[in-house]
Design a protein around this motif. Structure first.
Motif, PDB file in Angstrom:
ATOM      1  N   SER A   1       0.869  -1.172   0.000  1.00  0.00           N
ATOM      2  CA  SER A   1       0.000   0.000   0.000  1.00  0.00           C
ATOM      3  C   SER A   1       0.904   1.218   0.000  1.00  0.00           C
ATOM      4  CB  SER A   1      -0.902  -0.008   1.236  1.00  0.00           C
ATOM      5  OG  SER A   1      -1.728   1.137   1.249  1.00  0.00           O
ATOM      6  N   GLY A   2       0.942   1.929  -1.130  1.00  0.00           N
ATOM      7  CA  GLY A   2       1.901   3.026  -1.262  1.00  0.00           C
ATOM      8  C   GLY A   2       3.301   2.455  -1.146  1.00  0.00           C
ATOM      9  N   GLN A   3       4.078   2.956  -0.211  1.00  0.00           N
ATOM     10  CA  GLN A   3       5.441   2.467   0.000  1.00  0.00           C
ATOM     11  C   GLN A   3       5.519   1.371   1.061  1.00  0.00           C
ATOM     12  OE1 GLN A   3       8.025   3.371  -1.952  1.00  0.00           O
ATOM     13  NE2 GLN A   3       6.470   4.489  -3.083  1.00  0.00           N
ATOM     14  N   ASP A   4       4.408   1.088   1.749  1.00  0.00           N
ATOM     15  CA  ASP A   4       4.399   0.098   2.828  1.00  0.00           C
ATOM     16  C   ASP A   4       4.192  -1.313   2.278  1.00  0.00           C
ATOM     17  OD1 ASP A   4       4.668   2.121   4.763  1.00  0.00           O
ATOM     18  OD2 ASP A   4       2.494   2.426   4.797  1.00  0.00           O
ATOM     19  N   LEU A   5       4.923  -2.270   2.852  1.00  0.00           N
ATOM     20  CA  LEU A   5       4.801  -3.670   2.457  1.00  0.00           C
ATOM     21  C   LEU A   5       4.396  -4.493   3.671  1.00  0.00           C
ATOM     22  CD1 LEU A   5       5.175  -5.860   0.266  1.00  0.00           C
ATOM     23  CD2 LEU A   5       7.504  -6.135   1.119  1.00  0.00           C
ATOM     24  N   TYR A   6       3.356  -5.300   3.498  1.00  0.00           N
ATOM     25  CA  TYR A   6       2.854  -6.185   4.549  1.00  0.00           C
ATOM     26  C   TYR A   6       3.021  -7.621   4.058  1.00  0.00           C
ATOM     27  CZ  TYR A   6       0.868  -1.733   5.874  1.00  0.00           C
ATOM     28  OH  TYR A   6       0.710  -0.402   6.195  1.00  0.00           O
ATOM     29  N   PRO A   7       4.119  -8.282   4.469  1.00  0.00           N
ATOM     30  CA  PRO A   7       4.387  -9.625   3.957  1.00  0.00           C
ATOM     31  C   PRO A   7       3.408 -10.675   4.496  1.00  0.00           C
ATOM     32  CG  PRO A   7       6.138  -8.911   5.446  1.00  0.00           C
ATOM     33  CD  PRO A   7       5.164  -7.787   5.334  1.00  0.00           C
ATOM     34  N   ASP A   8       3.088 -11.597   3.632  1.00  0.00           N
ATOM     35  CA  ASP A   8       2.268 -12.752   3.990  1.00  0.00           C
ATOM     36  C   ASP A   8       3.211 -13.804   4.554  1.00  0.00           C
ATOM     37  OD1 ASP A   8       0.701 -15.033   4.099  1.00  0.00           O
ATOM     38  OD2 ASP A   8       0.190 -15.023   1.972  1.00  0.00           O
ATOM     39  N   GLU A   9       3.050 -14.140   5.808  1.00  0.00           N
ATOM     40  CA  GLU A   9       3.959 -15.088   6.441  1.00  0.00           C
ATOM     41  C   GLU A   9       3.426 -16.518   6.416  1.00  0.00           C
ATOM     42  OE1 GLU A   9       6.152 -13.794   9.627  1.00  0.00           O
ATOM     43  OE2 GLU A   9       6.271 -11.767   8.829  1.00  0.00           O
ATOM     44  N   GLU A  10       2.148 -16.692   6.049  1.00  0.00           N
ATOM     45  CA  GLU A  10       1.551 -18.029   6.048  1.00  0.00           C
ATOM     46  C   GLU A  10       1.445 -18.630   4.654  1.00  0.00           C
ATOM     47  OE1 GLU A  10      -2.070 -18.296   8.269  1.00  0.00           O
ATOM     48  OE2 GLU A  10      -1.348 -16.852   9.749  1.00  0.00           O
ATOM     49  N   GLY A  11       0.938 -17.859   3.704  1.00  0.00           N
ATOM     50  CA  GLY A  11       0.755 -18.365   2.350  1.00  0.00           C
ATOM     51  C   GLY A  11      -0.427 -19.317   2.247  1.00  0.00           C
ATOM     52  N   LEU A  12      -0.704 -19.714   1.013  1.00  0.00           N
ATOM     53  CA  LEU A  12      -1.780 -20.672   0.724  1.00  0.00           C
ATOM     54  C   LEU A  12      -1.258 -21.742  -0.216  1.00  0.00           C
ATOM     55  CD1 LEU A  12      -4.768 -18.279  -0.112  1.00  0.00           C
ATOM     56  CD2 LEU A  12      -4.506 -19.682   1.932  1.00  0.00           C
ATOM     57  N   ASP A  13      -1.649 -22.976   0.019  1.00  0.00           N
ATOM     58  CA  ASP A  13      -1.325 -24.062  -0.898  1.00  0.00           C
ATOM     59  C   ASP A  13      -2.371 -24.063  -2.005  1.00  0.00           C
ATOM     60  OD1 ASP A  13       0.928 -25.051   0.448  1.00  0.00           O
ATOM     61  OD2 ASP A  13      -0.324 -26.195   1.822  1.00  0.00           O
ATOM     62  N   LEU A  14      -1.916 -23.859  -3.232  1.00  0.00           N
ATOM     63  CA  LEU A  14      -2.820 -23.812  -4.378  1.00  0.00           C
ATOM     64  C   LEU A  14      -2.281 -24.727  -5.477  1.00  0.00           C
ATOM     65  CD1 LEU A  14      -3.396 -19.947  -4.417  1.00  0.00           C
ATOM     66  CD2 LEU A  14      -4.997 -21.703  -3.619  1.00  0.00           C
ATOM     67  N   PRO A  15      -3.176 -25.202  -6.351  1.00  0.00           N
ATOM     68  CA  PRO A  15      -2.748 -26.175  -7.358  1.00  0.00           C
ATOM     69  C   PRO A  15      -1.847 -25.614  -8.458  1.00  0.00           C
ATOM     70  CG  PRO A  15      -5.078 -25.665  -7.621  1.00  0.00           C
ATOM     71  CD  PRO A  15      -4.619 -25.007  -6.352  1.00  0.00           C
ATOM     72  N   ASP A  16      -2.018 -24.306  -8.791  1.00  0.00           N
ATOM     73  CA  ASP A  16      -1.217 -23.755  -9.890  1.00  0.00           C
ATOM     74  C   ASP A  16      -1.238 -22.228  -9.842  1.00  0.00           C
ATOM     75  OD1 ASP A  16      -3.741 -23.051 -10.916  1.00  0.00           O
ATOM     76  OD2 ASP A  16      -3.774 -24.772 -12.266  1.00  0.00           O
ATOM     77  N   GLN A  17      -0.468 -21.618 -10.749  1.00  0.00           N
ATOM     78  CA  GLN A  17      -0.380 -20.158 -10.763  1.00  0.00           C
ATOM     79  C   GLN A  17      -1.724 -19.521 -11.113  1.00  0.00           C
ATOM     80  OE1 GLN A  17       3.107 -18.239 -12.338  1.00  0.00           O
ATOM     81  NE2 GLN A  17       1.889 -16.494 -13.053  1.00  0.00           N
ATOM     82  N   ARG A  18      -2.508 -20.150 -11.958  1.00  0.00           N
ATOM     83  CA  ARG A  18      -3.832 -19.602 -12.310  1.00  0.00           C
ATOM     84  C   ARG A  18      -4.680 -19.443 -11.055  1.00  0.00           C
ATOM     85  NH1 ARG A  18      -6.857 -16.115 -14.525  1.00  0.00           N
ATOM     86  NH2 ARG A  18      -8.881 -16.841 -15.212  1.00  0.00           N
ATOM     87  N   ALA A  19      -4.649 -20.413 -10.164  1.00  0.00           N
ATOM     88  CA  ALA A  19      -5.395 -20.311  -8.907  1.00  0.00           C
ATOM     89  C   ALA A  19      -4.849 -19.160  -8.058  1.00  0.00           C
ATOM     90  CB  ALA A  19      -5.326 -21.632  -8.144  1.00  0.00           C
ATOM     91  N   ALA A  20      -3.543 -18.946  -8.094  1.00  0.00           N
ATOM     92  CA  ALA A  20      -2.933 -17.830  -7.365  1.00  0.00           C
ATOM     93  C   ALA A  20      -3.364 -16.495  -7.964  1.00  0.00           C
ATOM     94  CB  ALA A  20      -1.417 -17.962  -7.366  1.00  0.00           C
ATOM     95  N   GLU A  21      -3.495 -16.426  -9.282  1.00  0.00           N
ATOM     96  CA  GLU A  21      -3.950 -15.200  -9.945  1.00  0.00           C
ATOM     97  C   GLU A  21      -5.378 -14.862  -9.517  1.00  0.00           C
ATOM     98  OE1 GLU A  21      -3.443 -16.170 -14.058  1.00  0.00           O
ATOM     99  OE2 GLU A  21      -1.251 -16.038 -13.938  1.00  0.00           O
ATOM    100  N   ILE A  22      -6.228 -15.871  -9.455  1.00  0.00           N
ATOM    101  CA  ILE A  22      -7.617 -15.668  -9.031  1.00  0.00           C
ATOM    102  C   ILE A  22      -7.660 -15.228  -7.572  1.00  0.00           C
ATOM    103  CG2 ILE A  22      -9.815 -16.857  -8.595  1.00  0.00           C
ATOM    104  CD1 ILE A  22      -9.111 -18.542 -11.160  1.00  0.00           C
ATOM    105  N   GLU A  23      -6.871 -15.846  -6.731  1.00  0.00           N
ATOM    106  CA  GLU A  23      -6.813 -15.474  -5.313  1.00  0.00           C
ATOM    107  C   GLU A  23      -6.342 -14.027  -5.157  1.00  0.00           C
ATOM    108  OE1 GLU A  23      -7.233 -15.603  -1.279  1.00  0.00           O
ATOM    109  OE2 GLU A  23      -7.881 -17.151  -2.689  1.00  0.00           O
ATOM    110  N   ALA A  24      -5.340 -13.615  -5.912  1.00  0.00           N
ATOM    111  CA  ALA A  24      -4.840 -12.241  -5.844  1.00  0.00           C
ATOM    112  C   ALA A  24      -5.930 -11.255  -6.270  1.00  0.00           C
ATOM    113  CB  ALA A  24      -3.594 -12.085  -6.710  1.00  0.00           C
ATOM    114  N   ALA A  25      -6.636 -11.557  -7.350  1.00  0.00           N
ATOM    115  CA  ALA A  25      -7.706 -10.674  -7.820  1.00  0.00           C
ATOM    116  C   ALA A  25      -8.825 -10.564  -6.786  1.00  0.00           C
ATOM    117  CB  ALA A  25      -8.262 -11.191  -9.150  1.00  0.00           C
ATOM    118  N   ASN A  26      -9.219 -11.676  -6.207  1.00  0.00           N
ATOM    119  CA  ASN A  26     -10.261 -11.646  -5.179  1.00  0.00           C
ATOM    120  C   ASN A  26      -9.808 -10.883  -3.941  1.00  0.00           C
ATOM    121  OD1 ASN A  26     -12.228 -13.034  -6.633  1.00  0.00           O
ATOM    122  ND2 ASN A  26     -11.462 -15.022  -5.994  1.00  0.00           N
TER     123      ASN A  26
END
Length: 78
Positions: free
Chosen positions: A10-35
């Motif tokens: 957000s602007g210059q601030d970064l909030y890292p995801d320390e847990e992550g999600l197990d997803l089957p492929d990059q397409r699923a990650a793209e959908i998750e990012a959009a949502n």
């Protein structure tokens, strides 16, 4: 399955995801990012106070892509 991490910028601030999600492929990650961006947009301040918002997606070994809302007010000429 691959573990994907969704860091929020957000602007210059970064909030890292320390847990992550197990997803089957990059397409699923793209959908998750959009949502996730849709969810973030619901809580954004008014346009004149708003900064660009992005989700930077990575695995444990590499950065993959960035999905972003870019806010640039335009002035319509009348």
């Amino acid at each position: 399955m691959t573990r994907y991490y969704f860091d929020i910028r957000s602007g210059q601030d970064l909030y890292p995801d320390e847990e992550g999600l197990d997803l089957p492929d990059q397409r699923a990650a793209e959908i998750e990012a959009a949502n996730s961006l849709i969810g973030l947009a619901k809580d954004l301040p008014p346009l004149d106070e708003r900064e660009d918002v992005a989700i930077e997606v990575r695995t444990e070994t590499e950065a993959l892509f960035r999905a972003a809302f870019i806010f640039e007010p335009t002035r319509l000429k009348h």
